[in-house]
Motif scaffolding. Structure first.
Motif, short mmCIF file in Angstrom:
data_model
loop_
_atom_site.label_atom_id
_atom_site.label_comp_id
_atom_site.label_asym_id
_atom_site.label_seq_id
_atom_site.Cartn_x
_atom_site.Cartn_y
_atom_site.Cartn_z
N LEU A 81 -42.41 -0.17 8.84
CA LEU A 81 -43.81 0.01 9.18
C LEU A 81 -44.58 0.30 7.90
CD1 LEU A 81 -46.36 1.96 10.00
CD2 LEU A 81 -45.81 0.08 11.53
N ASN A 82 -45.62 -0.49 7.68
CA ASN A 82 -46.41 -0.39 6.46
C ASN A 82 -47.86 -0.10 6.80
OD1 ASN A 82 -44.02 -1.49 5.09
ND2 ASN A 82 -44.62 -3.42 6.06
N TRP A 83 -48.55 0.49 5.83
CA TRP A 83 -49.97 0.81 5.99
C TRP A 83 -50.76 0.20 4.84
CZ3 TRP A 83 -51.92 3.17 10.24
CH2 TRP A 83 -51.04 3.91 11.04
N ASP A 109 -43.34 5.05 17.09
CA ASP A 109 -44.53 5.88 16.84
C ASP A 109 -44.62 6.31 15.38
OD1 ASP A 109 -43.80 7.11 20.00
OD2 ASP A 109 -45.64 6.02 19.54
N PHE A 110 -45.78 6.03 14.79
CA PHE A 110 -45.99 6.25 13.38
C PHE A 110 -47.36 6.90 13.15
CE2 PHE A 110 -42.35 3.79 12.06
CZ PHE A 110 -42.15 2.97 13.15
N GLN A 112 -48.67 -2.39 9.95
CA GLN A 112 -47.99 -3.70 10.02
C GLN A 112 -46.50 -3.45 10.24
OE1 GLN A 112 -46.90 -5.23 6.31
NE2 GLN A 112 -46.95 -7.39 6.85
N GLN A 113 -45.92 -4.16 11.18
CA GLN A 113 -44.46 -4.09 11.33
C GLN A 113 -43.83 -5.31 10.67
OE1 GLN A 113 -42.04 -5.96 13.08
NE2 GLN A 113 -43.47 -7.49 13.90
N THR A 114 -42.76 -5.09 9.95
CA THR A 114 -42.01 -6.18 9.32
C THR A 114 -40.53 -6.12 9.75
OG1 THR A 114 -41.79 -4.80 7.34
CG2 THR A 114 -43.54 -6.46 7.35
N TYR A 115 -40.29 -5.57 10.94
CA TYR A 115 -38.93 -5.48 11.45
C TYR A 115 -38.48 -6.79 12.06
CZ TYR A 115 -34.98 -3.64 14.13
OH TYR A 115 -33.73 -3.41 14.64
N THR A 116 -39.41 -7.44 12.76
CA THR A 116 -39.11 -8.71 13.43
C THR A 116 -40.16 -9.73 13.05
OG1 THR A 116 -38.14 -7.56 15.32
CG2 THR A 116 -38.84 -9.82 15.67
N HIS A 121 -42.57 -5.54 2.88
CA HIS A 121 -44.00 -5.29 2.85
C HIS A 121 -44.69 -6.23 1.87
CE1 HIS A 121 -41.84 -2.69 0.05
NE2 HIS A 121 -42.90 -2.74 -0.75
N LEU A 122 -46.01 -6.34 2.00
CA LEU A 122 -46.82 -7.25 1.18
C LEU A 122 -47.48 -6.43 0.09
CD1 LEU A 122 -48.35 -9.28 4.13
CD2 LEU A 122 -46.41 -9.92 2.69
#
Lengths: 106, 119
Positions: free
Chosen positions: A32-34, A69-70, A88-92, B105-106
């Protein structure tokens, strides 16, 4: 995977502590990214893998959470922090973004 | 210094085509996955497509699958997005972005290029 942020908008003052939440419709571990985006500018990475600050990001930004939850917390708002924030989720694959939280000055 | 420079945007007719390019520099392009993300006017970020460093693996948002193709030319350090069957809801600013392996991540984004779709 659907990502839901809350609130959609938030009014706060310089020096306030603010928290933005992001909920995933399925577990995404800590992928999970912000990002922060200011008007007319490209998004900027703030936090990756739930709690890791990108290079040069002030320590007042903190991320936490796992599974679904984040949270993104800004410990003491500065004038330059008024912007829109996206998770942003990058898990799937494909990636998915939350709808954004606009942080405005009170 | 990492630089990503998009080009190829502009006005397209509904049902028409456009090809976006993203010229990359400052990193080992062929070893890095890349992505396209778009933002309609006044709206949030939407992931469009991604591609592995070799180009052998791609993924797409459902909204563009079958209409858009992501590709890359590693010898010329350029990322592409071929857009066909354009619709009004494809109008947006399109960003190319560099993906970090592992956590995915980007970490770096281009300045964006505008695409308009109108008759």
């Amino acid at each position: 995977i659907q990502m839901t942020q809350s609130p959609s908008s938030l009014s706060a003052s310089v020096g306030d502590k603010v928290t933005i939440t992001c909920r995933a419709s399925e577990r995404v571990s800590t992928y999970l990214n912000w990002y922060q985006q200011k008007p007319g500018k490209a998004p900027k990475l703030l936090i990756y893998f739930s709690d890791k600050l990108d290079n040069g990001v002030p320590s007042r930004f903190r991320g936490s959470g796992s599974g679904t939850d984040f949270t993104l917390t800004i410990m003491s708002l500065q004038p330059e922090d008024f912007a829109t924030y996206y998770c942003q989720q990058t898990y799937t694959a494909p990636d998915t973004f939350g709808q954004g939280t606009k942080l405005e000055m009170k | 210094e990492v630089q990503l420079l998009e080009s190829g945007g502009g006005l397209a007719l509904p049902g028409g085509s456009l090809r976006l390019s993203c010229e990359a520099s400052g990193f080992s392009f062929g070893k890095v996955a890349m992505a396209w993300v778009r933002q309609a006017p006044g709206q949030g970020l939407e992931y469009v497509a991604g591609i592995s460093g070799s180009g052998g693996s791609t993924d797409y948002a459902d909204s563009v699958k079958g209409r858009f193709i992501i590709s890359r030319d590693n010898s010329n350090t350029t990322l592409f997005l071929q857009m066909r069957g354009l619709r009004g809801d494809d109008a947006a600013t399109y960003y190319c972005a560099k993906r970090v392996g592992g956590w995915r991540h980007l970490d770096c984004w281009g300045q964006g290029i505008k695409v308009a779709v109108s008759s």
